[in-house]
Design an enzyme around this catalytic site. Structure first.
Site: not given
Lengths: 760, 760
Positions: A359, A489, A602
């Site tokens: 991130d 994921e 996702k």
């Protein structure tokens, strides 16, 4: 579906009325931080309702023993956790002997405000003890940005309709627990406590890691502004120190307790000095006084907003949302200390334990790069540089050799913390984000020297990993990358994930290009790096080139698109719009295997490639890939919509961009995923910034040159944001009439606005 | 690499000399069981060295709360565990006040024997208390096969060189723990205890499941065969009852304690009767007397050996190995009770908790089918039939509908216990083994009626699962099965696993064929089943046929073989023989992702297809597939070598077959995987039987007809085994000179020996 209980205000987060069920959410939303430490919006006074206590100190962690159902070789033994630390805000209150406990007394006029402009938390309420007897309370507190080891509280009580005896117990408590402790353990041991009249010191150390943390407090009491002399009783028990004193009050008089706490740690001082340092700083804070400290705080935040504010006119909720995101990012990470990083929950909760995920590089980096001085971004890069030896060790554990590095999925000290094989061992694309961040930094700052001093070393290690991670397929007569998990994921252990293979190839090529670049600019430094890394200048570049030229990328001739992974089209092709609302989010309604077998995505995966490498693809390719993948994406990661916003804006799909923007900008304020009580989605907040600046603001940086191509959502009257670029503060103002760029500081600069060169 | 400490004997397992380090292994190897209960070879007297206490009662379990690192939707909340139950063997001994504890006294002449012929455990040793003072001990015990709630012990002490006071404490203790308890909990609560002179009762219940188990004991003491009157003290504490008494001994006299225990459970009696039943049975056992009980035991085992013995001449280790395997299988499961099944560790350890895996149907079934009366195999089938509603529920949880069933990976009561997504949700081939067992049973017994009464119902539910689990690939224009784990667990979440897709197709076809068959033979019963299952006779068969005819099977033109899964040839192709010994077993040396990416195969997968469906493939196909897959198989599952033995023998690769046979037949006796202390590999023992009878013995059954095609390892002088077939006991004798088949009971039968019809 989601709960809206906050009042919209451009500069404040406001809650009116007290709903105990929402309190744990508010504890997250109203949390404070100053980069060094953070504090959930727990109450100062005792509270017997549902609450998650949270006081966090950056860099202080505990390696909790990993807990898995079925052990796999290669799993780390420990999972480093940011731990709940000293409760320094505590001020227990008795009113005529009865606890002031908002879960047990009648509460009216409850008002809570997070003042984002000036950086403090305010709370007001009236507590009723009988029909006529009540107290009015106002509590204000902040964590000083300027003095980052100081927290200050002003806690006022005004009795109305009676003159009760008030018993105050201000305290410091290390006897705290973590909600996510794997084995129910407490993580602190007592080191030293000292308590005297109106002052106390409490020092504790973390188990295993042996960080020492000291908290010191001072406090004083005023009645209608007049100092009152106190004769408190000292209280001491394990890991806890307090004073207790009683005041016989007068009805209508305001009793104000000022509490000053200083928290120091062995990260910054020798262990035998932390107590003394904390004590001095607490004393100094009291001498400075609450009003001065609060004034400093407002000034510090004014300076932050000066370069990082975004103004959205015509959309108050969007305005509040973006400021909340910017506020939280600045509360979480200041960039002063290269040992620190940005946790997914910042200082607002325990979840995700370790601090650093991809991130940081993939989503947070542009925000800090554009709104702070370059040292901040550089410190983020240096954080990973310092972890390089551990990343090499980590790769060795998995069987890679010769200086190949795999950065951990989750870490706090460079060691891997994560333990799900399909993520830990397979979500290796994270390695690529490390290099993307280096590239962005160099493109933005022009600091090629960084490559020579630090960057290349990391890049060589990562490229070595990729070179070993591909393998030659006799069957395909190409290099393949087997057994990976991409950013999406909802697919595990897949082969030839387009994103992973693409970024791997790019890393290898960029490393080779960098070697060439440094050969011209820093030949001596290059030689040092090549020696230090034992780089084989004959074999390694040749081998990497061979791979680069022969990588298999799955492609559909029918759709003319790259496939997220090999075999993606074997899946039943459905669109997210066909999913009934009762089954969304699918991760709460479907079994894991059903999710894995479905085509639903996702978070941006193939499209993440288009985001990072947009210049590698034509406009038509963008269009085709967006049109194929966006309808299949369920955005069940908070990191997903922002990337789609940027791409949608680029494709001038403004409605789509705005729809997705809404999901990201008020994710926490509106608690879309019903999980705000666990903490905020700090790293995805940087994605929101990205949505605005790179999406609607259309900002790009290429080779240290700025490009802008803004597009506004229909109802926005103005979008204005600032960036710091090459020593200048620039302000970009877009209205429906057009875009105007203003330079606030520095020399004139030439940039590209909607394809036209302009100088401002 | 492995430890050999046992003495080779055709009918006994013998350990000489006491090595405390080996004791936990011996506790497994010398364990006793009678199908109803089991007992590790723990010592009767106190022992402070390393030991795993284990007393197990079939069908009595505890649902321990599942423990995982990261929860996935669909995981079961509980993991049912066979639990360590009452310690009924305990007889603490003090010699002049000093504990007889083999970890603390000098021990000589230690001898331990598992007598497989007669079914008892014998132990002899001398314990030294000073240079001249010693006691000679002989302990013998067994769990009665004939009276399956009875255990009996004869414990003799002869003092030499002194006349010590011996203090005896025979006891019953429910205050025991499980080593694999997830949260360190004890699983038993006290219900009732009673203790009087020379008798005691102890009743406890399991937490959550509330099984009641009663243990009762009687005992008596003799000196040189003369009864001694005792005046014991009663001892009672939580979950524990005992007697204690002292004997002033005479040097050279043998003091023999006979202890009789009866254990009953609420599986078989009302809860308020278990104590009384146990007490009566213990009393009855004492009246019957140890010698009579032991004689009964020898007779019962003689009857078992009568039909299940295998004789191997010329290879004593192989002889001992095969008898050990047969002995343990018969100790574990007698087939009397359709509520019971065969756990991977039987009654020898706790590992793998739940009781039933696909091991039962895929590996154990032929053994029980061929060596016991048909009810035993039928009971194994009925066990799954009774679990069908839970299997349907289980599939529903994963999103399957309309009566589709997925049998659990691990279960004790029909509910799934397992919690690794790649296994629990994806290793679905287990469903196929359920139908294979039905087919085998029907082929062997000709009992078509079973299909009508029970089999078809299970088969329809399973076929429905398969029909939903395939999906149509637009890309391939074929049906594909995505996201599975085949028998080779070194691959996870793969697409189009040959074995799984093949057995799925076969299940659907076999179900349709069965419906046709029953339409002829049991039309009324068929209608009932079709009604009960809401079978849509128009749509379902047509849809299944459509799938059956269009399934994608990965195939390599180059190698002319079916591929284990799609993309298998993208892996780097290495052979197991290239692996250095220092890296084997790879599951102890390689990280999980490296294993997953490698081409190495844990256990027969594509070759498992050839084993189950050998008549579907040509001899050349067998040859090609064996030659391709066997060198890539590392056999790191105990269930692997046996299948390869059968195929190697069929291909007349006798040396290969024998090499692999050695790995399976003495796996536990020689502790190849250094894990025997955790328990024995019970289910793989049936694989060993399969290796001998189907491999070297070349036995096949097709449509209730027997085929034999024996091939002997070079140095074997004789292989002789018996099977029960259609009411006859047949003995197959193979020597280097040829094969001779003898019928021991029943009518003459015609069978096929090496392709020739013969009648015996």
């Amino acid at each position: 579906m989601h709960r809206k209980y906050l009042i919209t205000d451009e500069w404040k987060i406001i809650e009116r009325g007290f709903d105990p069920a929402l309190h744990p959410c508010s504890e997250s939303l109203f949390a404070l931080g100053n980069g060094r430490m953070g504090q959930r919006a727990n109450f100062e006074e005792q509270y017997s309702g549902r609450s998650m206590q949270g006081s966090y100190i950056a860099g202080v962690y505990y390696p909790d023993k990993t807990r898995v159902g079925w052990w796999k070789n290669g799993y780390p033994e420990y999972f480093a956790k940011v731990i709940n630390s000293v409760n320094w805000i505590g001020i227990d209150i008795l009113i005529d002997g009865q606890p002031l406990d908002l879960a047990r007394v009648k509460v009216t006029d409850f008002y809570r405000e997070l003042n984002m402009k000036e950086g403090y938390l305010l709370r007001r309420f009236t507590a009723h003890f009988s029909d006529m007897q009540r107290i009015e309370v106002e509590a204000i507190r902040f964590l000083s940005i300027k003095r980052d080891e100081i927290g200050a509280i002003r806690y006022s009580i005004t009795p109305k309709g009676f003159s009760p005896v008030i018993t105050y117990t201000p305290y410091l408590d290390f006897d705290v627990h973590n909600e996510d402790s794997n084995y129910g353990e407490k993580f602190w041991d007592e080191v030293f406590t000292s308590v005297a009249s109106q002052k106390a010191i409490n020092v504790a150390s973390t188990k295993k890691t042996n960080f020492h943390v000291a908290a010191a407090m001072r406090y004083e009491l005023e009645a209608n502004g007049r100092h009152i002399t106190l004769y408190p009783e000292n209280i001491r028990r394990e890991k806890y120190v307090a004073n207790r004193f009683e005041i016989k009050t007068d009805e209508g008089t305001t009793y104000t307790l000022y509490k000053y706490a200083a928290i120091t740690s062995s990260l910054n001082y020798p262990k035998d000095k932390v107590a003394e340092e904390a004590d001095q700083k607490a004393s100094e804070a009291m001498r400075t006084g609450f009003d001065t400290l609060l004034h400093e705080q407002a000034e510090a935040w004014a300076r932050i907003w000066e370069t990082s504010d975004i103004i959205i006119e015509g959309d108050p909720e969007a305005q509040q949302g973006i400021r909340f995101n910017i506020f939280q990012l600045n509360q979480t990470y200041t960039g002063e200390d290269p040992r620190l990083n940005i946790g997914p929950k910042g200082f607002t909760g325990e979840k995700y334990g370790g601090v650093t995920y991809w991130d940081t590089e993939a989503y947070c980096f542009p925000f800090y790069l554009s709104t702070r001085k370059p040292d901040v971004a550089r410190n983020l890069l240096l954080y990973r540089y310092r972890h390089l030896p551990k990343a090499i060790e980590n790769a060795q554990k998995l069987g890679f050799t010769g200086g190949a590095a795999l950065y951990p999925m989750v870490t706090i000290n460079g060691e891997e913390c994560h333990n799900e094989w399909e993520i830990t061992f397979e979500e290796i694309h994270r390695n690529g984000a490390m290099v993307i961040a280096i590239k962005r930094y160099v493109e933005y700052t022009g600091d090629i020297r960084y490559l020579a001093d630090y960057g290349l070393e990391v890049m060589i290690a990562i490229s070595r990993f990729w070179a070993q991670r591909f393998n030659w397929s006799e069957d395909k007569q190409q290099y393949v990358m087997l057994g990976v998990t991409g950013p999406n994921e909802y697919e595990n252990n897949i082969n030839n994930n387009f994103y992973t293979s693409y970024i791997a190839r790019w890393c290898m090529q960029y490393t080779l290009n960098t070697i060439d670049l440094l050969r011209t600019h820093f030949p001596d430094q290059l030689q040092l790096v090549l020696q230090k890394t034992n780089f084989d200048s004959d074999k390694e570049p040749a081998f990497w080139q061979q791979i680069i030229q022969n990588i298999y990328f799955p492609y559909s001739e029918k759709y003319q698109i790259f496939l997220q992974q090999e075999g993606y089209l074997d899946k039943e092709q459905r669109l997210a719009s066909e999913l009934p609302m009762s089954e969304r989010p699918i991760n709460q309604h479907w079994s894991w295997d059903r999710i894995l077998r479905s085509c639903f995505i996702k978070q941006a995966d193939t499209l993440q490639t288009f985001y990072f490498f947009e210049d590698d693809f034509t406009h038509e390719q963008h269009q085709r890939h967006f049109d194929f993948y966006e309808p299949r994406t369920v955005h069940e990661s908070s990191l997903s919509p922002c990337v789609h916003v940027v791409l949608a804006a680029k494709l001038h799909k403004i409605d789509k961009a705005y729809e997705l923007y809404l999901r990201t900008s008020r994710l926490d304020l509106d608690d879309y995923n019903k999980e705000v009580h666990e903490g905020l989605h700090i790293t995805s907040m940087a994605g929101t910034w990205m949505s605005v600046v790179e999406g609607f603001g259309g900002m790009r940086v290429r080779q240290q040159r700025l490009y802008f191509d803004p597009v506004l959502p229909r109802h926005w009257k103005r979008l204005s944001f600032k960036i710091i670029f090459d020593g200048r503060i620039l302000e970009v103002n877009t209205t429906p009439e057009g875009t105007h760029i203003v330079r606030h500081t520095g020399e004139p600069i030439t940039l590209i606005l909607k394809g036209q060169e302009i100088t401002v």
